[in-house]
Motif scaffolding. Sequence first.
Motif, PDB file in Angstrom:
ATOM      1  N   VAL A  85      31.889  32.746  39.136  1.00 47.44           N
ATOM      2  CA  VAL A  85      33.198  32.152  39.374  1.00 47.44           C
ATOM      3  C   VAL A  85      33.262  31.004  40.027  1.00 47.44           C
ATOM      4  O   VAL A  85      33.889  30.218  39.684  1.00 47.44           O
ATOM      5  CB  VAL A  85      33.926  33.164  40.201  1.00 47.44           C
ATOM      6  CG1 VAL A  85      35.235  32.917  40.557  1.00 47.44           C
ATOM      7  CG2 VAL A  85      34.050  34.608  39.333  1.00 47.44           C
ATOM      8  N   ARG A  89      35.045  27.878  38.736  1.00 44.15           N
ATOM      9  CA  ARG A  89      35.975  26.823  39.572  1.00 44.15           C
ATOM     10  C   ARG A  89      35.866  25.407  39.848  1.00 44.15           C
ATOM     11  O   ARG A  89      36.601  24.658  39.760  1.00 44.15           O
ATOM     12  CB  ARG A  89      36.326  27.459  41.042  1.00 44.15           C
ATOM     13  CG  ARG A  89      36.965  28.987  40.926  1.00 44.15           C
ATOM     14  CD  ARG A  89      36.818  29.414  42.084  1.00 44.15           C
ATOM     15  NE  ARG A  89      37.674  28.675  43.227  1.00 44.15           N
ATOM     16  CZ  ARG A  89      37.265  28.702  44.413  1.00 44.15           C
ATOM     17  NH1 ARG A  89      36.172  29.496  44.770  1.00 44.15           N
ATOM     18  NH2 ARG A  89      37.756  27.864  45.319  1.00 44.15           N
ATOM     19  N   ARG A 129      38.645  38.398  42.737  1.00 44.45           N
ATOM     20  CA  ARG A 129      40.065  37.834  42.560  1.00 44.45           C
ATOM     21  C   ARG A 129      40.411  36.784  43.842  1.00 44.45           C
ATOM     22  O   ARG A 129      41.124  35.900  43.374  1.00 44.45           O
ATOM     23  CB  ARG A 129      40.956  38.902  42.341  1.00 44.45           C
ATOM     24  CG  ARG A 129      40.582  40.072  41.191  1.00 44.45           C
ATOM     25  CD  ARG A 129      41.685  40.967  40.820  1.00 44.45           C
ATOM     26  NE  ARG A 129      42.911  40.120  40.471  1.00 44.45           N
ATOM     27  CZ  ARG A 129      44.296  40.662  40.418  1.00 44.45           C
ATOM     28  NH1 ARG A 129      44.395  41.699  40.917  1.00 44.45           N
ATOM     29  NH2 ARG A 129      45.052  39.786  39.918  1.00 44.45           N
ATOM     30  N   GLN A 132      39.755  33.130  43.078  1.00 41.07           N
ATOM     31  CA  GLN A 132      40.423  32.188  42.291  1.00 41.07           C
ATOM     32  C   GLN A 132      41.685  32.985  42.169  1.00 41.07           C
ATOM     33  O   GLN A 132      41.959  34.150  41.713  1.00 41.07           O
ATOM     34  CB  GLN A 132      39.861  32.236  40.902  1.00 41.07           C
ATOM     35  CG  GLN A 132      40.604  31.385  39.951  1.00 41.07           C
ATOM     36  CD  GLN A 132      40.717  30.130  40.153  1.00 41.07           C
ATOM     37  OE1 GLN A 132      39.855  29.286  40.768  1.00 41.07           O
ATOM     38  NE2 GLN A 132      41.712  29.321  39.513  1.00 41.07           N
ATOM     39  N   THR A 135      43.404  34.974  38.716  1.00 42.93           N
ATOM     40  CA  THR A 135      42.703  35.908  37.836  1.00 42.93           C
ATOM     41  C   THR A 135      43.561  37.166  37.259  1.00 42.93           C
ATOM     42  O   THR A 135      44.335  37.574  38.000  1.00 42.93           O
ATOM     43  CB  THR A 135      41.347  36.321  38.606  1.00 42.93           C
ATOM     44  OG1 THR A 135      41.841  36.709  39.810  1.00 42.93           O
ATOM     45  CG2 THR A 135      40.466  34.899  38.826  1.00 42.93           C
ATOM     46  N   GLU A 136      42.984  37.711  36.350  1.00 40.12           N
ATOM     47  CA  GLU A 136      43.522  38.880  35.998  1.00 40.12           C
ATOM     48  C   GLU A 136      42.375  39.935  35.769  1.00 40.12           C
ATOM     49  O   GLU A 136      41.205  39.637  35.309  1.00 40.12           O
ATOM     50  CB  GLU A 136      43.937  38.647  34.234  1.00 40.12           C
ATOM     51  CG  GLU A 136      44.963  37.484  34.267  1.00 40.12           C
ATOM     52  CD  GLU A 136      45.618  37.420  32.797  1.00 40.12           C
ATOM     53  OE1 GLU A 136      45.370  38.322  31.992  1.00 40.12           O
ATOM     54  OE2 GLU A 136      46.128  36.434  32.569  1.00 40.12           O
TER      55      GLU A 136
END
Length: 139
Positions: A85, A89, A129, A132, A135-136
Amino acid sequence: WRGASRSRPQRLWLESNVPGVRGFAGCQALVERSPLRQCRSLVPSESSSAVESTSAEPLARWSNIVGPCRVVVGLHPDQATGGVVELARGFGKPFAVVPCCTFADDFPDRRLAEGRLVRTYDDLVCWLRELQDNTEVTY
């Protein structure tokens, strides 16, 4: 990937599923020319962004790996889950990650925004989550 050996199950799968690939050398050649890459580079720590390095060498190395990518993917990345992640990012790339274990003992500094330690799988998903905003999550 250059120089890394494929396991017997990996070679058997390639031979069964990729037309024309036979034997160790054939499997090695196929994987080495593949556009998919397994990063074998120093991963930035979770406490610093992937691109906030003071050294130009790691930044250049990661730029060469991540630059042409359209998405950063981590499937069962173990202790590298947070790094996937952070790397995405840092380079402004979309990402997909399928986390596995929390490795809570390996990352005692991971805390949720509310201050609670990340100990469970649900905590880990929540923590990811929080890294970021947009996020989903799909289970």
